[in-house]
Design a protein around this motif. Structure first.
Motif, PDB file in Angstrom:
ATOM      1  N   GLN A 196       0.826  -1.205   0.000  1.00  0.00           N
ATOM      2  CA  GLN A 196       0.000   0.000   0.000  1.00  0.00           C
ATOM      3  C   GLN A 196       0.859   1.253   0.000  1.00  0.00           C
ATOM      4  O   GLN A 196       0.563   2.224  -0.712  1.00  0.00           O
ATOM      5  CB  GLN A 196      -0.927  -0.010   1.210  1.00  0.00           C
ATOM      6  CG  GLN A 196      -1.985  -1.102   1.177  1.00  0.00           C
ATOM      7  CD  GLN A 196      -2.858  -1.102   2.409  1.00  0.00           C
ATOM      8  OE1 GLN A 196      -2.783  -0.190   3.239  1.00  0.00           O
ATOM      9  NE2 GLN A 196      -3.674  -2.128   2.571  1.00  0.00           N
ATOM     10  N   THR A 214       2.498   1.666  -3.549  1.00  0.00           N
ATOM     11  CA  THR A 214       1.536   2.123  -4.550  1.00  0.00           C
ATOM     12  C   THR A 214       1.167   3.579  -4.323  1.00  0.00           C
ATOM     13  O   THR A 214       1.127   4.385  -5.268  1.00  0.00           O
ATOM     14  CB  THR A 214       0.279   1.243  -4.505  1.00  0.00           C
ATOM     15  OG1 THR A 214       0.632  -0.097  -4.821  1.00  0.00           O
ATOM     16  CG2 THR A 214      -0.765   1.740  -5.492  1.00  0.00           C
ATOM     17  N   TYR A 249      -5.350   2.659   0.467  1.00  0.00           N
ATOM     18  CA  TYR A 249      -4.204   3.334  -0.144  1.00  0.00           C
ATOM     19  C   TYR A 249      -4.201   4.822   0.189  1.00  0.00           C
ATOM     20  O   TYR A 249      -3.133   5.427   0.359  1.00  0.00           O
ATOM     21  CB  TYR A 249      -4.221   3.126  -1.650  1.00  0.00           C
ATOM     22  CG  TYR A 249      -4.094   1.677  -2.050  1.00  0.00           C
ATOM     23  CD1 TYR A 249      -2.849   1.110  -2.297  1.00  0.00           C
ATOM     24  CD2 TYR A 249      -5.218   0.863  -2.167  1.00  0.00           C
ATOM     25  CE1 TYR A 249      -2.724  -0.230  -2.650  1.00  0.00           C
ATOM     26  CE2 TYR A 249      -5.108  -0.475  -2.523  1.00  0.00           C
ATOM     27  CZ  TYR A 249      -3.865  -1.018  -2.756  1.00  0.00           C
ATOM     28  OH  TYR A 249      -3.749  -2.345  -3.093  1.00  0.00           O
ATOM     29  N   CYS A 280      -7.597   6.364  -9.097  1.00  0.00           N
ATOM     30  CA  CYS A 280      -7.170   4.980  -9.267  1.00  0.00           C
ATOM     31  C   CYS A 280      -8.204   4.031  -8.677  1.00  0.00           C
ATOM     32  O   CYS A 280      -8.877   4.355  -7.692  1.00  0.00           O
ATOM     33  CB  CYS A 280      -5.825   4.736  -8.585  1.00  0.00           C
ATOM     34  SG  CYS A 280      -4.510   5.897  -9.060  1.00  0.00           S
ATOM     35  N   GLY A 318       1.539   0.266  -9.426  1.00  0.00           N
ATOM     36  CA  GLY A 318       1.513  -0.631  -8.288  1.00  0.00           C
ATOM     37  C   GLY A 318       0.366  -1.616  -8.380  1.00  0.00           C
ATOM     38  O   GLY A 318       0.219  -2.341  -9.382  1.00  0.00           O
ATOM     39  N   ASP A 319      -0.475  -1.632  -7.368  1.00  0.00           N
ATOM     40  CA  ASP A 319      -1.603  -2.553  -7.329  1.00  0.00           C
ATOM     41  C   ASP A 319      -2.818  -2.031  -8.066  1.00  0.00           C
ATOM     42  O   ASP A 319      -3.828  -2.748  -8.187  1.00  0.00           O
ATOM     43  CB  ASP A 319      -2.014  -2.820  -5.869  1.00  0.00           C
ATOM     44  CG  ASP A 319      -0.900  -3.456  -5.058  1.00  0.00           C
ATOM     45  OD1 ASP A 319      -0.036  -4.115  -5.674  1.00  0.00           O
ATOM     46  OD2 ASP A 319      -0.896  -3.297  -3.822  1.00  0.00           O
TER      47      ASP A 319
END
Length: 710
Positions: free
Chosen positions: A582, A585, A605, A672, A696-697
């Protein structure tokens, strides 16, 4: 059968065991840290008026600390380095032994109250908890304060009850009483290494256990903003760059976050790393050592056993996020956690020392603790009065009026700060759900086996603590909590103070780890007929039995604070208190946003954004602070709409016109969502965002017009 000891109020009954050289050195270091932080808090509060850069505050702080150190050294040279002797005891009337039936009533109702409060969630009536508690407190107080009035006794205002001439009922002559002298050697021989090893172990473990807390969006963000700006953040830094007022109910009274940010700026270290890697292990060590100091001050014998059980309780009290264990090892970088874990035990230590020695040094430490508590959290305005009242009122009731009133020196600063905040800030109300007394007890002192142990230890404190002042303070703590548990009392306090949502912190008045540890020091008599030569071995076994039973109960009925069921993860290396994925990202998303822009991500996040930067802001890292922000309702609603759009793949999504307007008004630079959230990504594209990119994720999108699209 466990021997019944009738507690005695009044003066020094042998006193706490004398500390060894290493203990005295660490005690002095901890007291110096409290004094330094109290000085910083004074400088910081002065800075709230004149608003200088933080480097000026640090320079003034160091200058004030040097001046205080020079004054202390000069006084030591003039008067010698010997410790201040305690004031002589004034004449006092004698005491009569209370009836055995009264003592038995106090103990039996204490156990009944503790069992009822701990098993309330299993169906035990709540009235049993506070009703039996009232009876136990009343009868324990009667045992402590019962006296006869001889001719020519001292004046009531100056009298201190003296120890009885003979042994306490139920204790034979030569039984060792509270064994202060006998306990000194073992406490220093293996108690000090045990405490040092435990404190070091807790400090190291604090670096590896990750248990994220949403309140870091406020506490750590203040340090981040201080390090970035070099000034005290007077306004909101979570959602804006100071364009709105501070969060309601969070006046800028606490100074610890600004201290961390100021030191991080000078050291050139990211503020969050400074908090998690440097400050956290230091304050954790201090908190554990404070528990050891209180165990030494209050335990009638076998202080190391008391401390060991206290440590076990802290490690296995992970049944909820508000438990004392969760606030101790998992959250010690927050000022409120330092208050309950370190300062409350220290305050009880200095209250005990003041009442037993009456030295100016101890009185100065009481005042310093009050100032330091104010610098840790605004909750000190109602927590510290309860702690001090638990000691001062029993002292006054026992005839030591001047000592009890002088102990209120610890209240002057926090109460004054609370009044100043009330007068200067138009809204200090903390909104949110207000729990009942049973909820408050369950959140902090837990339920089932740990809750029963905490309750029994609380109401038995006048009987398990060392005779004299510790027993008096134990009775005071039990009385305070009993009154808080009476139906309607916390509701009345909520109406008067406006702090109903945080009044569960009133349970912090209970030093539960040490009180439970005191039960381990109860003397179990040797069975009749023990052969000569075996008394020592049987005596050691009898001494360990209560501690072993307590440890087994705590481990079997508790939850480790590092367990997954408590929301914790044990990292393979020292870590920030968020999952690394987290943080990574969120860091990458922040790097893509323009200064002053807003980023939208799933809540987990967004919580990392205030820990990373003060130039970019998340739409809603914590709904509690958003709800209490002094802004128009449209501001709050826009951020709720943005959060709902990316919260989870299967969640309810806002209407397209709502989302489009919220994106525009909030000034979103990056939005996001999770790759599986196809509906959310499509909705963002329909609202005018594009340029999909894996970060990232997450999958991130950017404004198509007038924005930065990498």
């Amino acid at each position: 059968m466990i021997r019944l000891r009738v507690p005695v109020s009044g003066g020094i009954h042998g006193g706490a065991p004398r500390a060894g050289r290493a203990e005295r050195g660490l005690d002095a270091a901890v007291d110096a840290a409290v004094l330094l932080f109290a000085l910083w808090t004074l400088v910081y509060h002065l800075g709230l008026l004149i608003r200088p850069p933080t480097w000026v505050l640090l320079a003034c702080w160091l200058g004030a600390a040097a001046a205080v150190a020079a004054a202390y050294a000069s006084r030591a040279l003039r008067h010698g380095a010997a410790p201040e002797p305690p004031c002589p005891e004034p004449p006092a009337p004698g005491l009569s032994a209370p009836p055995r039936a009264l003592a038995l009533t106090a103990v039996i109702t204490a156990i009944a109250a503790g069992t009822s409060v701990g098993l309330h969630t299993s169906g035990a009536p709540w009235w049993c908890a506070w009703a039996f508690g009232l009876v136990s407190v009343a009868t324990s107080a009667a045992c402590l304060l019962r006296r006869r009035s001889p001719a020519g006794g001292a004046a009531p205002g100056d009298a201190r009850p003296a120890e009885p001439d003979g042994p306490a009922p139920g204790r034979p002559e030569g039984s060792g009483a509270d064994e202060p002298a006998a306990a000194t050697a073992p406490a220093s021989r293996w108690g000090t290494p045990l405490a040092l090893a435990t404190a070091a172990g807790f400090s190291v473990a604090s670096l590896f256990i990750v248990n994220s807390d949403g309140d870091d969006a406020y506490f750590v963000s203040r340090s981040v903003a201080t390090a970035a700006m070099g000034r005290i953040p007077f306004k909101d830094v979570i959602f804006t760059s100071g364009r709105t007022g501070p969060t309601a109910g969070e006046p800028p009274v606490s100074s610890i976050e600004v201290l961390a940010g100021s030191l991080a700026r000078v050291a050139g270290i990211p503020a969050t790393s400074f908090v998690y890697y440097l400050m956290l292990p230091v304050v954790t060590f201090i908190a554990v050592w404070s528990v050891w100091r209180l165990a030494r001050a209050w335990a009638p014998r076998r202080a190391p056993l008391c401390f060991a059980i206290a440590a076990v309780y802290l490690l296995w009290s992970g049944l909820g996020p508000a438990s004392l264990g969760s606030f101790h090892l998992l959250r010690m970088w927050q000022g409120k956690a330092v208050l309950v874990s370190a300062l409350v035990p220290l305050l009880y230590v200095h209250l005990t020392r003041w009442a037993e020695r009456r030295s100016r040094r101890d009185l100065a430490m009481l005042a310093a603790c009050g100032i330091a508590g104010t610098g840790l959290t605004s909750s000190s305005a109602f927590v510290l009065p309860l702690v001090v009242g638990a000691a001062a009122v029993p002292l006054v009731a026992s005839g030591r009026v001047r000592d009890g009133l002088a102990a209120c020196a610890a209240l002057a600063y926090p109460v004054g700060a609370g009044l100043a905040v009330t007068l200067l800030h138009h809204d200090t109300t903390v909104t949110g759900w207000v729990g009942s007394a049973s909820d408050d007890y369950r959140w902090v002192l837990l339920s089932a086996a740990p809750g029963v142990l905490a309750g029994c230890a609380l109401w038995l404190a006048p009987w398990t603590a060392r005779r004299g002042v510790p027993a008096l303070i134990g009775a005071g703590v039990a009385a305070v909590v009993t009154l808080l548990l009476v139906p309607g009392m916390l509701g009345l306090a909520a109406d008067v103070t406006g702090a109903g949502q945080v009044l569960w912190r009133t349970m912090w008045v209970v030093p539960a780890p040490v009180l439970i540890g005191l039960v381990a020091t109860v003397r179990v008599p040797l069975p009749a007929g023990v052969r000569r030569g075996r008394e020592r071995a049987v005596g050691v076994l009898a001494a360990l039995l209560p501690a072993a039973a307590l440890a087994i109960t705590l481990v079997a009925g508790g939850t480790p604070v590092w367990s997954a069921s408590n929301g914790s993860v044990v990292a393979s290396r020292p870590s920030w208190k968020l999952p690394p994925a987290q943080v990574g990202t969120a860091r990458a998303v922040v790097a893509l946003a323009r200064t002053g822009g807003v980023v939208v991500m799933p809540r987990a996040y967004m919580r990392a954004v205030p820990l990373l930067t003060a130039r970019v802001h998340a739409a809603d890292p914590n709904s509690h602070y958003l709800r209490n922000l002094p802004v128009p309702a449209r501001f709050v609603e826009d951020r709720r709409v943005l959060t709902a759009a990316v919260r989870r793949p299967g969640g309810r999504k806002p209407a397209l016109p709502e989302l489009r307007g919220a994106l525009r008004r909030a000034g979103v630079a990056v939005a996001c969502a999770r790759p599986r959230d196809r509906h959310g990504l499509a909705l963002l594209e329909q609202a005018g965002f594009g340029g999909r990119r894996r970060v990232g994720d997450l999958i991130c999108l950017f404004p198509k017009l007038g924005g930065r699209t990498p």
